[in-house]
Scaffold this active site. Structure first.
Site, PDB file in Angstrom:
ATOM      1  N   GLU A  47      46.949  34.654  32.371  1.00 57.21           N
ATOM      2  CA  GLU A  47      47.278  34.722  33.668  1.00 57.21           C
ATOM      3  C   GLU A  47      48.802  34.287  33.535  1.00 57.21           C
ATOM      4  O   GLU A  47      49.495  34.805  34.474  1.00 57.21           O
ATOM      5  CB  GLU A  47      46.567  33.855  34.520  1.00 57.21           C
ATOM      6  CG  GLU A  47      45.189  34.115  34.682  1.00 57.21           C
ATOM      7  CD  GLU A  47      44.232  33.213  35.202  1.00 57.21           C
ATOM      8  OE1 GLU A  47      42.995  33.436  35.205  1.00 57.21           O
ATOM      9  OE2 GLU A  47      44.846  31.965  35.377  1.00 57.21           O
ATOM     10  N   GLY A  85      36.547  35.190  34.387  1.00 54.82           N
ATOM     11  CA  GLY A  85      36.211  35.099  35.896  1.00 54.82           C
ATOM     12  C   GLY A  85      35.470  36.427  36.370  1.00 54.82           C
ATOM     13  O   GLY A  85      35.419  36.555  37.568  1.00 54.82           O
ATOM     14  N   GLU A 121      40.515  34.266  24.552  1.00 53.00           N
ATOM     15  CA  GLU A 121      39.963  34.635  25.599  1.00 53.00           C
ATOM     16  C   GLU A 121      40.178  36.010  26.053  1.00 53.00           C
ATOM     17  O   GLU A 121      41.079  36.599  26.314  1.00 53.00           O
ATOM     18  CB  GLU A 121      40.715  33.779  26.950  1.00 53.00           C
ATOM     19  CG  GLU A 121      40.252  32.420  26.976  1.00 53.00           C
ATOM     20  CD  GLU A 121      41.135  31.759  28.260  1.00 53.00           C
ATOM     21  OE1 GLU A 121      40.132  31.023  29.008  1.00 53.00           O
ATOM     22  OE2 GLU A 121      42.021  31.913  28.747  1.00 53.00           O
ATOM     23  N   ASN A 161      39.827  24.015  32.320  1.00 56.93           N
ATOM     24  CA  ASN A 161      41.243  24.550  32.999  1.00 56.93           C
ATOM     25  C   ASN A 161      40.838  24.955  34.559  1.00 56.93           C
ATOM     26  O   ASN A 161      40.256  25.856  34.684  1.00 56.93           O
ATOM     27  CB  ASN A 161      41.375  25.920  32.275  1.00 56.93           C
ATOM     28  CG  ASN A 161      42.711  26.347  33.085  1.00 56.93           C
ATOM     29  OD1 ASN A 161      43.537  25.777  33.864  1.00 56.93           O
ATOM     30  ND2 ASN A 161      43.191  27.770  32.723  1.00 56.93           N
ATOM     31  N   TRP A 162      41.423  23.924  35.224  1.00 57.65           N
ATOM     32  CA  TRP A 162      41.045  24.114  36.645  1.00 57.65           C
ATOM     33  C   TRP A 162      41.906  25.103  37.413  1.00 57.65           C
ATOM     34  O   TRP A 162      41.695  25.224  38.588  1.00 57.65           O
ATOM     35  CB  TRP A 162      41.245  22.616  37.385  1.00 57.65           C
ATOM     36  CG  TRP A 162      40.213  21.646  36.866  1.00 57.65           C
ATOM     37  CD1 TRP A 162      39.203  21.676  35.951  1.00 57.65           C
ATOM     38  CD2 TRP A 162      40.235  20.180  37.329  1.00 57.65           C
ATOM     39  NE1 TRP A 162      38.621  20.380  35.850  1.00 57.65           N
ATOM     40  CE2 TRP A 162      39.160  19.807  36.916  1.00 57.65           C
ATOM     41  CE3 TRP A 162      40.997  19.578  38.160  1.00 57.65           C
ATOM     42  CZ2 TRP A 162      38.835  18.313  36.996  1.00 57.65           C
ATOM     43  CZ3 TRP A 162      40.677  18.320  38.416  1.00 57.65           C
ATOM     44  CH2 TRP A 162      39.666  17.404  37.837  1.00 57.65           C
ATOM     45  N   LYS A 163      42.962  25.484  36.834  1.00 59.72           N
ATOM     46  CA  LYS A 163      43.896  26.579  37.292  1.00 59.72           C
ATOM     47  C   LYS A 163      44.246  25.845  38.850  1.00 59.72           C
ATOM     48  O   LYS A 163      44.626  24.841  38.892  1.00 59.72           O
ATOM     49  CB  LYS A 163      43.044  27.957  37.770  1.00 59.72           C
ATOM     50  CG  LYS A 163      42.427  28.301  36.281  1.00 59.72           C
ATOM     51  CD  LYS A 163      42.050  29.582  36.243  1.00 59.72           C
ATOM     52  CE  LYS A 163      41.407  30.045  34.970  1.00 59.72           C
ATOM     53  NZ  LYS A 163      41.034  31.527  34.711  1.00 59.72           N
ATOM     54  N   GLY A 209      36.709  27.855  32.628  1.00 68.41           N
ATOM     55  CA  GLY A 209      37.404  28.143  33.828  1.00 68.41           C
ATOM     56  C   GLY A 209      36.623  27.501  35.136  1.00 68.41           C
ATOM     57  O   GLY A 209      36.493  26.434  35.352  1.00 68.41           O
ATOM     58  N   GLY A 210      36.085  28.601  35.916  1.00 63.30           N
ATOM     59  CA  GLY A 210      35.146  28.360  37.081  1.00 63.30           C
ATOM     60  C   GLY A 210      34.302  27.189  36.954  1.00 63.30           C
ATOM     61  O   GLY A 210      34.034  26.379  37.716  1.00 63.30           O
ATOM     62  N   HIS A 221      48.404  31.236  28.430  1.00 61.95           N
ATOM     63  CA  HIS A 221      47.242  31.690  29.002  1.00 61.95           C
ATOM     64  C   HIS A 221      47.458  33.063  29.344  1.00 61.95           C
ATOM     65  O   HIS A 221      48.388  33.628  29.920  1.00 61.95           O
ATOM     66  CB  HIS A 221      46.620  30.864  30.164  1.00 61.95           C
ATOM     67  CG  HIS A 221      45.207  31.324  30.686  1.00 61.95           C
ATOM     68  ND1 HIS A 221      44.985  32.144  31.499  1.00 61.95           N
ATOM     69  CD2 HIS A 221      44.246  30.699  30.639  1.00 61.95           C
ATOM     70  CE1 HIS A 221      43.818  32.210  31.880  1.00 61.95           C
ATOM     71  NE2 HIS A 221      43.061  31.381  31.191  1.00 61.95           N
ATOM     72  N   SER A 227      34.301  33.401  31.165  1.00 63.52           N
ATOM     73  CA  SER A 227      33.061  33.367  31.742  1.00 63.52           C
ATOM     74  C   SER A 227      31.670  32.481  31.003  1.00 63.52           C
ATOM     75  O   SER A 227      30.706  32.918  30.778  1.00 63.52           O
ATOM     76  CB  SER A 227      32.318  34.829  31.898  1.00 63.52           C
ATOM     77  OG  SER A 227      33.213  35.376  32.931  1.00 63.52           O
TER      78      SER A 227
END
Length: 251
Positions: free
Chosen positions: A99, A173, A167, A9-11, A233-234, A97, A212
């Site tokens: 977010e 994150g 999640e 997920n590049w967000k 994610g990151g 998600h 994470s």
């Protein structure tokens, strides 16, 4: 059981040139891998899905969206319909998600409607669930996951059109990760809830862990029962890290 799914997920990150370069790098690595033990998916921002999908067409690298509207068209400024994502070549869509739930007030019913819209267009809905730190500390994680599954899972959910991504919000994150035992217990609970709501499909629906995930913990997490992949994610923004997570499946 289907192969594990490693989804990135590049967000709200990357522009066209850097995103396309990253996607091509991953597609090349995938093409060089004989019979990979995983499916590899990237979910770029909507602005760069088209050039990325074109750049990796036929490579085996899957491309998805990060969200969709529940309606096929209409007066919904700034939104994107599931059929638009499918038209670009997307095979998957992330819905619900944390977010989106927290920043945009999305509730379970809205998530179910979005998942249904994605499935109606032939895509796989990746339905996200997970508890806050306060809910975890209060011992309410199972109840939260149960409620979100009951409310977010649309009728007609199957192993072919549905993926669940667990999640824990407090791990996204932050660099913090639940213990292996906590992940295993929660994923077992999710599987049991799927058996209640979609008994004929529960065993085949993939359950991803997200929060994470990184090369250093991927092997342990992906080896757990009922962990059928990862939503990253990151680490998905770096080809070496994302590929290392996928490669951890074989270890």
């Amino acid at each position: 059981m289907a192969r594990k799914l490693i989804a990135g997920n590049w967000k709200m990150n990357l522009l066209r040139d850097e995103g396309t370069a990253l996607a091509r790098d991953l597609a090349l690595r995938l093409a060089r891998t004989v019979d990979p033990a995983f499916d590899l998916l990237i979910c770029p921002p909507a602005t760069i899905i088209a050039p990325i999908a074109a750049a990796v067409a036929g490579s085996g690298l899957l491309v998805g969206g990060q969200d969709c509207h529940s309606a096929p068209s209409g007066a919904h400024t700034g939104d994107i319909a599931a059929r638009m994502l499918a038209d670009l070549g997307c095979s998957h869509v992330i819905v619900g998600h944390s977010e989106r739930r927290q920043d945009h007030g999305e509730i379970d019913l809205m998530v179910a409607e979005k998942a249904r819209a994605a499935q109606a267009e032939g895509m796989v809905a990746i339905i996200c669930i997970g508890e806050t730190e306060a809910e975890r500390n209060a011992g309410r994680a199972p109840q939260i996951c149960s409620r979100q599954i009951a409310g977010s899972l649309p009728r007609g959910a199957t192993a072919e059109n549905t993926v669940i991504a667990y999640e824990p919000i407090w791990a996204i994150g932050t660099g913090r990760t639940p213990t292996a035992a906590e992940v295993a217990d929660t994923h077992a609970h999710i599987r049991a809830m799927l058996a209640v709501h979609v008994p004929a499909e529960a065993a085949g629906i993939r359950i991803l862990y997200g929060g994470s995930v990184k090369p250093s913990n991927a092997a342990e997490l992906l080896s757990l029962a009922n962990v059928d992949g990862a939503l990253v994610g990151g680490a998905s923004l770096k080809a070496d890290d994302f590929w290392a997570i996928a490669q951890a499946i074989a270890k």
